[in-house]
Design a protein around this motif. Structure first.
Motif, mmCIF file in Angstrom:
data_model
loop_
_atom_site.group_PDB
_atom_site.id
_atom_site.type_symbol
_atom_site.label_atom_id
_atom_site.label_comp_id
_atom_site.label_asym_id
_atom_site.label_seq_id
_atom_site.Cartn_x
_atom_site.Cartn_y
_atom_site.Cartn_z
ATOM 1 N N GLY A 1 0.697 -8.436 -0.795
ATOM 2 C CA GLY A 1 1.842 -7.658 -0.339
ATOM 3 C C GLY A 1 2.767 -7.551 -1.539
ATOM 4 N N ASN B 1 6.766 -3.284 -6.349
ATOM 5 C CA ASN B 1 7.262 -1.932 -6.045
ATOM 6 C C ASN B 1 8.669 -1.740 -6.614
ATOM 7 O OD1 ASN B 1 8.991 -3.160 -4.128
ATOM 8 N ND2 ASN B 1 7.519 -2.833 -2.465
ATOM 9 N N CYS C 1 5.205 -7.142 3.161
ATOM 10 C CA CYS C 1 5.717 -6.216 2.146
ATOM 11 C C CYS C 1 6.983 -5.553 2.689
ATOM 12 C CB CYS C 1 4.664 -5.165 1.818
ATOM 13 S SG CYS C 1 5.096 -4.194 0.354
ATOM 14 N N THR D 1 1.006 -2.232 6.415
ATOM 15 C CA THR D 1 1.779 -3.468 6.328
ATOM 16 C C THR D 1 1.965 -4.047 7.728
ATOM 17 O OG1 THR D 1 2.912 -2.626 4.395
ATOM 18 C CG2 THR D 1 3.967 -4.461 5.541
ATOM 19 N N TYR E 1 -0.772 5.057 1.030
ATOM 20 C CA TYR E 1 -1.985 4.962 0.208
ATOM 21 C C TYR E 1 -2.405 3.509 -0.040
ATOM 22 C CZ TYR E 1 1.570 4.015 -3.306
ATOM 23 O OH TYR E 1 2.637 3.483 -3.971
ATOM 24 N N CYS E 2 -1.722 2.519 0.563
ATOM 25 C CA CYS E 2 -1.960 1.118 0.216
ATOM 26 C C CYS E 2 -3.421 0.723 0.433
ATOM 27 C CB CYS E 2 -1.056 0.199 1.037
ATOM 28 S SG CYS E 2 -1.237 -1.523 0.512
ATOM 29 N N PHE F 1 7.507 -2.401 1.803
ATOM 30 C CA PHE F 1 7.052 -1.015 1.915
ATOM 31 C C PHE F 1 5.823 -0.998 2.832
ATOM 32 C CE2 PHE F 1 8.371 1.018 -2.471
ATOM 33 C CZ PHE F 1 9.695 0.736 -2.217
ATOM 34 N N ASN F 2 5.476 0.186 3.275
ATOM 35 C CA ASN F 2 4.270 0.376 4.073
ATOM 36 C C ASN F 2 3.628 1.681 3.587
ATOM 37 O OD1 ASN F 2 2.330 0.447 6.097
ATOM 38 N ND2 ASN F 2 3.757 1.029 7.711
ATOM 39 N N CYS F 3 3.197 1.659 2.324
ATOM 40 C CA CYS F 3 2.766 2.898 1.658
ATOM 41 C C CYS F 3 1.545 3.510 2.349
ATOM 42 C CB CYS F 3 2.418 2.626 0.202
ATOM 43 S SG CYS F 3 3.788 1.890 -0.718
ATOM 44 N N LYS G 1 -0.369 -8.716 3.545
ATOM 45 C CA LYS G 1 0.484 -7.655 4.068
ATOM 46 C C LYS G 1 1.855 -8.080 4.563
ATOM 47 C CE LYS G 1 0.074 -4.159 3.341
ATOM 48 N NZ LYS G 1 0.178 -2.716 3.146
ATOM 49 N N LEU H 1 -4.478 -2.187 0.737
ATOM 50 C CA LEU H 1 -4.572 -3.392 1.563
ATOM 51 C C LEU H 1 -4.445 -3.048 3.054
ATOM 52 C CD1 LEU H 1 -2.125 -5.585 -0.555
ATOM 53 C CD2 LEU H 1 -4.606 -5.661 -0.628
HETATM 54 S S1 SF4 Z 1 1.020 -0.371 -2.141
HETATM 55 FE FE1 SF4 Z 1 2.153 -2.203 -2.717
HETATM 56 S S2 SF4 Z 1 4.253 -1.706 -2.124
HETATM 57 FE FE2 SF4 Z 1 2.968 -0.285 -1.043
HETATM 58 S S3 SF4 Z 1 2.573 -1.245 0.952
HETATM 59 FE FE3 SF4 Z 1 0.873 -1.811 -0.419
HETATM 60 S S4 SF4 Z 1 1.491 -3.779 -1.250
HETATM 61 FE FE4 SF4 Z 1 3.341 -2.839 -0.402
#
Ligand code: SF4
Length: 310
Positions: free
Chosen positions: A78, A106, A28, A40, A34-35, A30-32, A26, A37
């Motif tokens: 990430g 991304n 990254c 972030t 839907y991630c 971005f902090n999507c 983590k 993982l």
């Molecule tokens: S989906 Fe990809 S771009 Fe978005 S927060 Fe997770 S690792 Fe980062």
């Protein structure tokens, strides 16, 4: 022990993908919402030498000789383009193995000339286009404060000008956030600027960072694919709303680390983990060991094991 190289794992887009994980958990830009993982933990936008490239190359030398795969894919726990050694690894892969090279990014670092130059050596660059406006971009991707929607798209557009390989893009649709016709028209207009070779319309199939994230219904999905086909040729649009099927490769001599290497990148269903253990004639007690490093999360009625380092 660090495992940088994992799999091959079945990929919805790349067949049997041998993964190279170049970023710790983590980090990254971005902090999507839907991630898969989780949220972030380190929202950064500068390049860092997370690991010595030589250590990764040592693992690559063995894995590319001994494993059967369709693509060598750069990926991260990430965002892989934040790894300062990425250019060196791509050069190594170009010169030392003959399978096509891909990256799952991304795309936000494509605004950086060095990153564009590294990635121009690849065969497939998969970027994300979940939004067609600054407002939705901030809602769904929650980028680092330095990244604006215009600069993000400008980076992909500039990359298109110099790149002779394939740009694939993914649109992850989240119910009530970007699954409406107006946003899809804006996304379509954005795509006209950089002309992706393929568009994957996706829905969250694994546990997301925010528990309220839900996939849209299939009729909404089909309608939005139709809307997008006014901007991108329909034979380039693919809907992916299922979990991968297929075999995960693990090292039978080190099954726990091997499985954890995959789980760091993507949650697996308990059935998938049990299937790997059975197929490799290993002891089911491995599942208990895996549980020490994972937590169980139910999403869409399915139980997943999600890597948890704490
Ligand atoms: S989906 Fe990809 S771009 Fe978005 S927060 Fe997770 S690792 Fe980062």
């Amino acid at each position: 022990m660090t495992n940088y190289v994992f799999g091959p794992v079945p990929s919805r887009r790349l067949g049997r993908s041998l993964g190279v994980n170049v970023v710790p958990l983590k980090y990254c830009n971005f902090n999507c919402i839907y991630c898969q993982l989780g949220r972030t933990r380190h929202v950064i936008n500068d390049l860092r030498m997370f690991y010595p490239p030589e250590d990764i190359i040592k693992e690559l030398e063995i894995a590319t000789r001994t494993r059967d795969y369709d693509y060598l894919t750069f990926i991260g726990d990430g965002e892989p383009t934040l790894y300062a050694g990425l250019g060196k690894l791509i050069q190594w892969a170009r010169n030392n193995q003959d399978k096509p090279l891909a990256i799952l990014t991304n795309g936000a670092k494509l605004i950086d000339e060095n990153v564009r130059s590294w990635l121009s050596e690849l065969n497939v660059v998969k970027v994300s286009t979940d939004a067609g406006s600054e407002k939705t971009f901030r809602l769904i991707n929650r980028p680092h404060r330095e990244i604006t929607f215009d600069r993000f798209i400008e980076g992909i557009e500039r990359f298109r000008e110099i790149f002779s390989g394939q740009i694939w893009t993914e649109v992850m649709l989240v119910q009530g956030v970007n699954d409406n016709e107006d946003e899809m028209k804006r996304i379509g207009n954005t795509m006209r600027r950089y002309k992706p070779d393929r568009v994957y319309i996706m829905v969250p199939t694994r546990p997301p960072a925010e528990s309220w994230v839900k996939p849209p219904t299939s009729d909404v999905l089909i309608n939005l694919a139709r809307v997008l086909s006014r901007y991108v040729n329909s034979d380039r649009i693919f809907i992916i709303d299922y979990i991968e099927r297929g075999e995960f490769h693990i090292d039978r001599n080190d099954p726990v680390n091997s499985l954890l290497g995959i789980l760091k990148i993507q949650p697996m269903t308990i059935e998938q983990v049990m299937d790997v253990i059975k197929r490799n004639n290993l002891d089911m007690s491995i599942l208990d060991e895996i549980r020490n490093f994972t937590k169980e999360v139910v999403f869409n009625g399915i139980k997943y094991l999600v890597y948890s380092s704490v």
